[in-house]
Design a protein around this motif. Sequence first.
Motif, PDB file in Angstrom:
ATOM      1  N   PRO A   1      -5.236  -7.678   1.648  1.00 23.82           N
ATOM      2  CA  PRO A   1      -5.254  -6.676   0.569  1.00 23.82           C
ATOM      3  C   PRO A   1      -4.016  -5.771   0.609  1.00 23.82           C
ATOM      4  N   VAL A   2      -3.543  -5.412  -0.553  1.00 22.59           N
ATOM      5  CA  VAL A   2      -2.377  -4.532  -0.700  1.00 22.59           C
ATOM      6  C   VAL A   2      -2.822  -3.224  -1.345  1.00 22.59           C
ATOM      7  N   ASP A   3      -2.359  -2.121  -0.825  1.00 20.40           N
ATOM      8  CA  ASP A   3      -2.649  -0.810  -1.412  1.00 20.40           C
ATOM      9  C   ASP A   3      -1.600  -0.532  -2.490  1.00 20.40           C
ATOM     10  N   PHE A   4      -1.945  -0.840  -3.738  1.00 16.78           N
ATOM     11  CA  PHE A   4      -0.974  -0.705  -4.825  1.00 16.78           C
ATOM     12  C   PHE A   4      -0.602   0.754  -5.113  1.00 16.78           C
ATOM     13  N   LYS A   5      -1.375   1.696  -4.609  1.00 23.57           N
ATOM     14  CA  LYS A   5      -1.038   3.105  -4.820  1.00 23.57           C
ATOM     15  C   LYS A   5       0.247   3.490  -4.090  1.00 23.57           C
ATOM     16  N   LYS A   6       0.631   2.680  -3.095  1.00 20.80           N
ATOM     17  CA  LYS A   6       1.874   2.926  -2.358  1.00 20.80           C
ATOM     18  C   LYS A   6       3.064   2.185  -2.964  1.00 20.80           C
TER      19      LYS A   6
ATOM     20  N   GLU B   1      -2.375  -9.682  -9.218  1.00 21.65           N
ATOM     21  CA  GLU B   1      -2.840  -8.514  -9.971  1.00 21.65           C
ATOM     22  C   GLU B   1      -2.406  -8.592 -11.434  1.00 21.65           C
TER      23      GLU B   1
ATOM     24  N   ASN C   1       7.215  -1.262   0.643  1.00 24.90           N
ATOM     25  CA  ASN C   1       6.319  -1.027  -0.494  1.00 24.90           C
ATOM     26  C   ASN C   1       7.024  -1.147  -1.845  1.00 24.90           C
TER      27      ASN C   1
ATOM     28  N   TYR D   1      -2.607   2.705 -11.115  1.00 29.01           N
ATOM     29  CA  TYR D   1      -2.510   3.132  -9.710  1.00 29.01           C
ATOM     30  C   TYR D   1      -1.619   4.354  -9.507  1.00 29.01           C
TER      31      TYR D   1
END
Length: 353
Positions: free
Chosen positions: A124-129, A339, A266, A165
């Motif tokens: 999983p990737v934290d797209f908020k970053k 995504e 990122n 995001y």
Amino acid sequence: MNLETVNYLYGRTKNPYDTNRGPGGSSGGESSLIGAGGSVIGLGNDLLGSLRNPAHFCGIFGHKSTPDLVSNKGCCPPERLEKMQGIYNILEVGPMCRYAEDLVTTMRVLAVRNEEVRRTIGKPVDFKKLKILYLTDMGMYLMCPIRKDIIEAMKNVGSYFNTRYGVEYKEIKLPYLRKLPKCLASEVLQQLPDISSAILEGIGKPLNLKWDFIKSIFGKSALTFTVNLIMNLVELPLFYRKSENSYYKKMLQEVVKCFDDLLDENTVLLLPSFPTTALYHHEFMFYSITNFPYAGLFNVLRLPATQCQIGYDNEGLPYGIQIIGRKNNDNLTIACAVELEKAFGGWISPSKV
């Protein structure tokens, strides 16, 4: 060695969305079959965009991995391997898929040469970053400008991540790219120091390069027009001088550092693999040499790039963008494609466009 897929053994490969146009090359047969719905996944060889360009033209997904992640074993005929060994420094094998999620599945199988990176694929990737940069002009001489609808697609990608995001996205300018075409040609030709000999191996008879180039214009050569053009261009001082290799090597090192500073863990860069949708048959030959840096730059810089299908123009022709990341950050570029497929719809059958 062609942006179009046509040869004397199998004839001309056609684009499934418009048979008057080509599917790109050199992995055009694979992209055409997958884009037509005849296959789900396949493999392509990416040498200066030979996987990403066909994926762009045929409405599918493709991934050029970080070097030394996927094995190149078996890509070149064994009897030519000694003369073509250097090609492995810029050529990458990768998956081509109708569905972005299959990039994850196939890369988990293919990425056998770096277990550490392989284990990250699909995480999983934290797209908020996430930070998104995009280029609308490479600034290189004689290159085609990027079509307005493809530029709009890049902005829409940034807008989507921003809305969903809160991601920062911005256009950047890289003026130092203007000087790069000869630098890229120098780097490629250093990997193949005797390109004519490597190509002509096994032909069985000597060829007069200049006369055969003229014959190829009329389809009378044993080799395609593009191959003849490349063999003749490398003989021209205007195109390539071995004496300038050290100068171009230094320039390339500076560009590598610039991209290393630009892309952190990122950050991704958006740029089309090609500035237009699929071209008509025979039209490709006029675009091959001048427009290869759109995709080929990232072979030379040794960065991962995922081709992502985004939309269709008013003629029903597909187009996409490539997502470029930092070295060994393949999971991020692939995750972005997965995504975006959910957001923009991804592949659509030619019969339904």
